[in-house]
Design a protein around this motif. Structure first.
Motif, PDB file in Angstrom:
ATOM      1  N   SER A  60      17.851 -15.479  26.454  1.00 43.37           N
ATOM      2  CA  SER A  60      18.169 -16.465  27.498  1.00 43.37           C
ATOM      3  C   SER A  60      16.925 -17.196  27.998  1.00 43.37           C
ATOM      4  O   SER A  60      17.046 -18.295  28.536  1.00 43.37           O
ATOM      5  CB  SER A  60      18.927 -15.814  28.655  1.00 43.37           C
ATOM      6  N   ASP A  61      15.732 -16.633  27.808  1.00 47.91           N
ATOM      7  CA  ASP A  61      14.555 -17.419  28.176  1.00 47.91           C
ATOM      8  C   ASP A  61      13.761 -17.877  26.947  1.00 47.91           C
ATOM      9  O   ASP A  61      12.579 -18.184  27.025  1.00 47.91           O
ATOM     10  CB  ASP A  61      13.667 -16.688  29.208  1.00 47.91           C
ATOM     11  N   SER A  62      14.448 -17.919  25.803  1.00 48.94           N
ATOM     12  CA  SER A  62      13.829 -18.436  24.573  1.00 48.94           C
ATOM     13  C   SER A  62      14.428 -19.793  24.234  1.00 48.94           C
ATOM     14  O   SER A  62      15.587 -20.052  24.530  1.00 48.94           O
ATOM     15  CB  SER A  62      14.129 -17.512  23.383  1.00 48.94           C
ATOM     16  N   THR A  63      13.623 -20.630  23.603  1.00 46.06           N
ATOM     17  CA  THR A  63      14.165 -21.880  23.050  1.00 46.06           C
ATOM     18  C   THR A  63      14.498 -21.621  21.585  1.00 46.06           C
ATOM     19  O   THR A  63      13.658 -21.144  20.817  1.00 46.06           O
ATOM     20  CB  THR A  63      13.135 -23.014  23.185  1.00 46.06           C
ATOM     21  N   VAL A  64      15.755 -21.915  21.245  1.00 45.49           N
ATOM     22  CA  VAL A  64      16.263 -21.637  19.892  1.00 45.49           C
ATOM     23  C   VAL A  64      16.401 -22.960  19.139  1.00 45.49           C
ATOM     24  O   VAL A  64      16.852 -23.955  19.711  1.00 45.49           O
ATOM     25  CB  VAL A  64      17.643 -20.943  19.987  1.00 45.49           C
ATOM     26  N   ALA A  65      16.004 -22.960  17.876  1.00 48.75           N
ATOM     27  CA  ALA A  65      16.169 -24.167  17.049  1.00 48.75           C
ATOM     28  C   ALA A  65      16.747 -23.797  15.698  1.00 48.75           C
ATOM     29  O   ALA A  65      16.513 -22.695  15.190  1.00 48.75           O
ATOM     30  CB  ALA A  65      14.822 -24.859  16.846  1.00 48.75           C
ATOM     31  N   ILE A  66      17.504 -24.733  15.142  1.00 46.77           N
ATOM     32  CA  ILE A  66      17.955 -24.618  13.750  1.00 46.77           C
ATOM     33  C   ILE A  66      17.341 -25.785  12.994  1.00 46.77           C
ATOM     34  O   ILE A  66      17.481 -26.945  13.409  1.00 46.77           O
ATOM     35  CB  ILE A  66      19.493 -24.676  13.644  1.00 46.77           C
ATOM     36  N   ILE A  67      16.673 -25.475  11.899  1.00 48.41           N
ATOM     37  CA  ILE A  67      16.131 -26.518  11.027  1.00 48.41           C
ATOM     38  C   ILE A  67      16.999 -26.539   9.776  1.00 48.41           C
ATOM     39  O   ILE A  67      17.155 -25.513   9.108  1.00 48.41           O
ATOM     40  CB  ILE A  67      14.661 -26.249  10.679  1.00 48.41           C
ATOM     41  N   GLY A  68      17.579 -27.709   9.483  1.00 48.14           N
ATOM     42  CA  GLY A  68      18.519 -27.822   8.367  1.00 48.14           C
ATOM     43  C   GLY A  68      19.923 -27.979   8.930  1.00 48.14           C
ATOM     44  O   GLY A  68      20.405 -27.104   9.652  1.00 48.14           O
ATOM     45  N   THR A  69      20.539 -29.106   8.609  1.00 43.90           N
ATOM     46  CA  THR A  69      21.842 -29.420   9.211  1.00 43.90           C
ATOM     47  C   THR A  69      22.939 -29.454   8.152  1.00 43.90           C
ATOM     48  O   THR A  69      23.906 -30.189   8.266  1.00 43.90           O
ATOM     49  CB  THR A  69      21.772 -30.775   9.946  1.00 43.90           C
ATOM     50  N   GLY A  70      22.775 -28.644   7.102  1.00 45.69           N
ATOM     51  CA  GLY A  70      23.787 -28.580   6.043  1.00 45.69           C
ATOM     52  C   GLY A  70      24.877 -27.584   6.387  1.00 45.69           C
ATOM     53  O   GLY A  70      25.217 -27.382   7.557  1.00 45.69           O
ATOM     54  N   ASN A  71      25.384 -26.944   5.342  1.00 48.57           N
ATOM     55  CA  ASN A  71      26.486 -25.992   5.468  1.00 48.57           C
ATOM     56  C   ASN A  71      26.217 -24.883   6.478  1.00 48.57           C
ATOM     57  O   ASN A  71      26.997 -24.664   7.410  1.00 48.57           O
ATOM     58  CB  ASN A  71      26.672 -25.333   4.102  1.00 48.57           C
ATOM     59  N   ILE A  72      25.132 -24.172   6.285  1.00 48.92           N
ATOM     60  CA  ILE A  72      24.842 -23.014   7.146  1.00 48.92           C
ATOM     61  C   ILE A  72      24.314 -23.465   8.508  1.00 48.92           C
ATOM     62  O   ILE A  72      24.750 -22.973   9.552  1.00 48.92           O
ATOM     63  CB  ILE A  72      23.842 -22.059   6.440  1.00 48.92           C
ATOM     64  N   GLY A  73      23.398 -24.422   8.512  1.00 50.45           N
ATOM     65  CA  GLY A  73      22.853 -24.898   9.788  1.00 50.45           C
ATOM     66  C   GLY A  73      23.953 -25.435  10.691  1.00 50.45           C
ATOM     67  O   GLY A  73      24.006 -25.128  11.887  1.00 50.45           O
ATOM     68  N   GLY A  74      24.855 -26.215  10.116  1.00 50.03           N
ATOM     69  CA  GLY A  74      25.938 -26.805  10.915  1.00 50.03           C
ATOM     70  C   GLY A  74      26.887 -25.759  11.467  1.00 50.03           C
ATOM     71  O   GLY A  74      27.298 -25.815  12.627  1.00 50.03           O
TER      72      GLY A  74
END
Ligand SMILES: NC(=O)c1ccc[n+]([C@@H]2O[C@H](COP(=O)([O-])OP(=O)(O)OC[C@H]3O[C@@H](n4cnc5c(N)ncnc54)[C@H](OP(=O)(O)O)[C@@H]3O)[C@@H](O)[C@H]2O)c1
Length: 217
Positions: free
Chosen positions: A4-18
């Motif tokens: 809850s006090d971490s910033t989360v990111a996803i790199i890659g907006t394909g099948n798994i990222g989406g």
């Protein structure tokens, strides 16, 4: 640090990222979304009820504490080569399966039979980066379909050498609608990569509940 006090990111907006982004957003998690195609990232983010912000890969790496690299193994290696020391101290989540087309409509492993992408990537990251293997055990379709399953949640396995990083990822697995089960350290990554004994496309062959997962581990 907690999720809850971490910033989360996803790199890659394909099948798994989406699909991961949708699962996290459904669990109330805010996240940064980054891809090569910024317009695709913006479009995906706009469907996630205000939980996602589309940013450049550079900005995601700058701002995030916890990053899922939802890209193929070669792209992952390139990103490590490009960002190197900027990944130090960050929790890096690896969902990759080291496979490619086998020419007959299926898949084959693209690294040595006894190798895992988790261990290969851990060896390429700066020493202070904290790799966790997770989110690659299910097919993209199952990842969406089995999230928040009732009456008993489905399991996602993970492997980590760093306990605190593993705990953060376990929280993220819960937020995404699954029950986390640790398989061990990164030397166990091969078991949760495609063709491994705990993978949906390996000996396990299906989505499992916690009691089934613990019996298999
Ligand atoms: N698909 C599955 O069922 C499944 C299941 C479990 C695990 N996995 C693993 O998950 C990973 C992603 O698979 P996927 O099916 O999601 O692949 P995908 O649909 O092809 O998506 C890959 C994404 O990575 C992006 N990308 C490539 N290079 C990049 C870079 N340098 N910077 C930023 N983004 C970059 C691609 O962008 P562009 O569109 O610009 O190329 C694309 O959005 C793979 O390692 C795979 O083994 C997949």
């Amino acid at each position: 640090m907690t999720i809850s006090d971490s910033t989360v990111a996803i790199i890659g907006t394909g099948n798994i990222g989406g699909r991961l982004a949708a699962n996290f957003a459904a669990g109330g998690q805010d996240l940064l979304l980054a891809g090569r195609d910024q317009e695709a990232a913006r479009k995906l983010a706009s469907d996630l009820d205000g939980h996602a912000e589309a940013v450049s890969v550079d900005e995601a790496i700058e701002r995030a504490d916890v990053l899922v690299f939802a890209v193929w193994l070669d792209a992952f290696k390139q990103l490590i080569a490009q960002y190197g020391e900027r990944l130090a101290g960050k929790v890096i989540i690896d969902p990759s399966n080291p496979v490619g087309p086998d020419g007959a409509g299926g898949y084959r492993k693209v690294i040595g039979e006894q190798e895992s992408s988790g261990q290969i990537l851990a060896g390429l990251l700066p020493a202070e980066a904290r790799l966790v293997k997770a989110f690659g055990t299910l097919s993209a379709d199952s990842l969406s379909a089995a999230a928040r399953r009732k009456p008993e949640r489905a399991v996602q396995f993970y492997a980590a050498d760093d306990d605190a990083a593993g705990d953060l990822v376990a929280d993220l697995i819960r937020i995404g609608g699954y029950e986390p089960v640790q398989v061990g350290g990164l030397d166990q990554s091969i078991r949760i990569e495609m063709f491994g004994d705990l993978h949906e496309y390996g000996a396990l062959g299906r989505v499992v509940t916690k009691s089934e997962a613990l019996a298999a581990v």
